[in-house]
Design a protein around this motif. Structure first.
Motif, short mmCIF file in Angstrom:
data_model
loop_
_atom_site.label_atom_id
_atom_site.label_comp_id
_atom_site.label_asym_id
_atom_site.label_seq_id
_atom_site.Cartn_x
_atom_site.Cartn_y
_atom_site.Cartn_z
N SER A 36 -3.35 2.94 11.72
CA SER A 36 -3.59 1.56 12.17
C SER A 36 -4.97 1.39 12.79
O SER A 36 -5.40 0.25 13.01
CB SER A 36 -2.50 1.11 13.14
OG SER A 36 -2.72 1.63 14.45
N ILE A 90 4.22 5.13 3.75
CA ILE A 90 3.37 6.26 4.12
C ILE A 90 4.14 7.54 3.80
O ILE A 90 5.21 7.78 4.36
CB ILE A 90 3.02 6.26 5.61
CG1 ILE A 90 2.39 4.91 6.02
CG2 ILE A 90 2.09 7.42 5.96
CD1 ILE A 90 2.36 4.68 7.52
N LYS A 125 0.85 -1.20 0.00
CA LYS A 125 0.00 0.00 0.00
C LYS A 125 0.88 1.25 0.00
O LYS A 125 1.93 1.27 0.65
CB LYS A 125 -0.91 0.04 1.24
CG LYS A 125 -1.98 -1.04 1.27
CD LYS A 125 -3.03 -0.79 2.34
CE LYS A 125 -2.55 -0.94 3.78
NZ LYS A 125 -2.14 -2.32 4.10
N ILE A 162 6.85 0.59 6.74
CA ILE A 162 6.40 -0.30 7.81
C ILE A 162 7.20 -1.61 7.76
O ILE A 162 7.43 -2.17 6.68
CB ILE A 162 4.89 -0.58 7.69
CG1 ILE A 162 4.10 0.74 7.84
CG2 ILE A 162 4.43 -1.61 8.72
CD1 ILE A 162 4.28 1.43 9.17
N LEU A 166 -1.78 -2.07 8.79
CA LEU A 166 -0.55 -1.71 8.09
C LEU A 166 0.31 -2.96 7.96
O LEU A 166 0.51 -3.69 8.93
CB LEU A 166 0.20 -0.63 8.86
CG LEU A 166 -0.57 0.69 9.04
CD1 LEU A 166 0.25 1.67 9.87
CD2 LEU A 166 -0.94 1.30 7.70
N ASN A 171 -1.86 -3.14 13.69
CA ASN A 171 -3.25 -2.71 13.75
C ASN A 171 -3.59 -2.33 15.19
O ASN A 171 -3.21 -2.99 16.14
CB ASN A 171 -4.22 -3.75 13.19
CG ASN A 171 -4.10 -5.10 13.84
OD1 ASN A 171 -3.06 -5.45 14.37
ND2 ASN A 171 -5.17 -5.88 13.82
N VAL A 225 1.38 6.77 12.26
CA VAL A 225 1.35 5.31 12.22
C VAL A 225 0.22 4.78 13.10
O VAL A 225 -0.57 3.91 12.68
CB VAL A 225 2.70 4.72 12.65
CG1 VAL A 225 2.61 3.20 12.81
CG2 VAL A 225 3.80 5.08 11.64
N ASP A 232 4.47 -1.51 3.48
CA ASP A 232 3.63 -0.34 3.23
C ASP A 232 4.47 0.92 3.35
O ASP A 232 5.34 1.03 4.23
CB ASP A 232 2.48 -0.26 4.24
CG ASP A 232 1.33 -1.21 3.92
OD1 ASP A 232 1.36 -1.84 2.84
OD2 ASP A 232 0.41 -1.32 4.75
#
Length: 282
Positions: free
Chosen positions: A228, A239, A72, A131, A233, A136, A224, A237
């Protein structure tokens, strides 16, 4: 560590940058820098390797995105007070979240291709978070435990698509070549205080953006943790976390990119990028 991938697009090999700035090949150890290679345990194993024992890569190969198969590509908008002000937008009370298509990801020095008919292609120097393990519902206090490292990103944007075409920002953020990442993934132990990194971006040698991650509205742990709460995440991934002022949209009058422009940018400790802007089909 500074981890990277080098070689022709689609054929990249894994490497690391040694203390002398030379690329060492990691293929025999990891095959590729895929998401599962970003766990704390996998990174610790790589860190224990003596770079001098690894094959030296000769020449100056193309550098690709340092992570293979990014699951992602998430983004935070308006994360610097002065950038929100120049965009004429209210200061957000919560992080503004959107997505960049993973198909837009490219190497840090690859050309930026403006989509057909584009007249408002813009640039944004941004810190990227990578990540390292599944996250989560994590707390802000624990959030950095889930981070493998950081990267430099140019969040290239087509402002007409983003703002004038209805719906979400995603339309102006995911065109091919709109996600240069790298040159390296720098592990968090080497970065130190991620909220104290200088950032810069120039167009044709003209100063455009100057800033620091210390002026973020929402810090790395906040972002982060926040993300989550809404989605899991996953390792790999990326961001991208917002930009300081100086984008073309914010100039009076606006000053967008055009074919032939050269964009250079960088973040302290994370390396630099260079993109030539080209028209679609040129």
């Amino acid at each position: 560590m500074k981890l990277l991938r080098y070689g022709p697009a689609g054929e990249e090999r894994p490497g690391l940058l040694d203390a002398d700035g030379r690329i060492r090949d990691l293929t025999a150890l990891v095959g590729d820098l895929t998401p599962e290679r970003l766990s704390p345990e996998a990174l610790a194993a790589l860190a224990a390797t003596d770079p001098a024992t690894l094959p030296l890569v000769e020449g100056s190969p193309r550098i690709g995105c340092p992570i293979a198969h990014v699951p992602k590509f998430l983004a935070i908008g308006l994360n610097y007070v002065d950038h929100a002000e120049e965009a004429g937008m209210p200061i957000p009370s919560e992080p503004v979240v959107f997505m960049k298509a993973t198909s837009c990801i490219c190497g840090p020095d690859d050309d930026t291709i403006m989509p057909p008919g584009s007249e408002k292609t813009d640039y944004e120097i941004e810190l990227g978070i990578v990540i390292g393990k599944k996250a989560n519902y994590v707390s802000e206090a624990d959030a950095l435990d889930y981070v493998a490292g950081y990267v430099c990103i140019n969040d290239v944007s087509e402002r007409a698509y983003q703002i004038e075409r209805g719906g979400t920002w995603d339309k102006g953020k995911g065109c091919d070549t709109f996600g240069p990442i790298g040159p390296w993934l720098v592990t968090k132990d080497e970065v130190g205080d991620v909220q104290a990194l200088d950032m810069w971006l120039d167009v044709n040698g003209e100063k455009r953006q100057r800033g620091s991650t210390k002026t973020m509205i929402f810090t790395v742990p906040v972002m982060v943790s926040y993300l989550s709460q809404f989605m899991t995440l996953e390792p790999g991934d990326v961001i991208t976390t917002g930009t300081p002022p100086g984008v073309g949209l914010g100039m009076k009058p606006p000053k967008y990119l055009k074919a032939g422009d050269v964009v250079t940018l960088g973040i302290e400790k994370l390396g630099a990028q260079r993109q030539e802007v080209k028209a679609y089909g040129a």
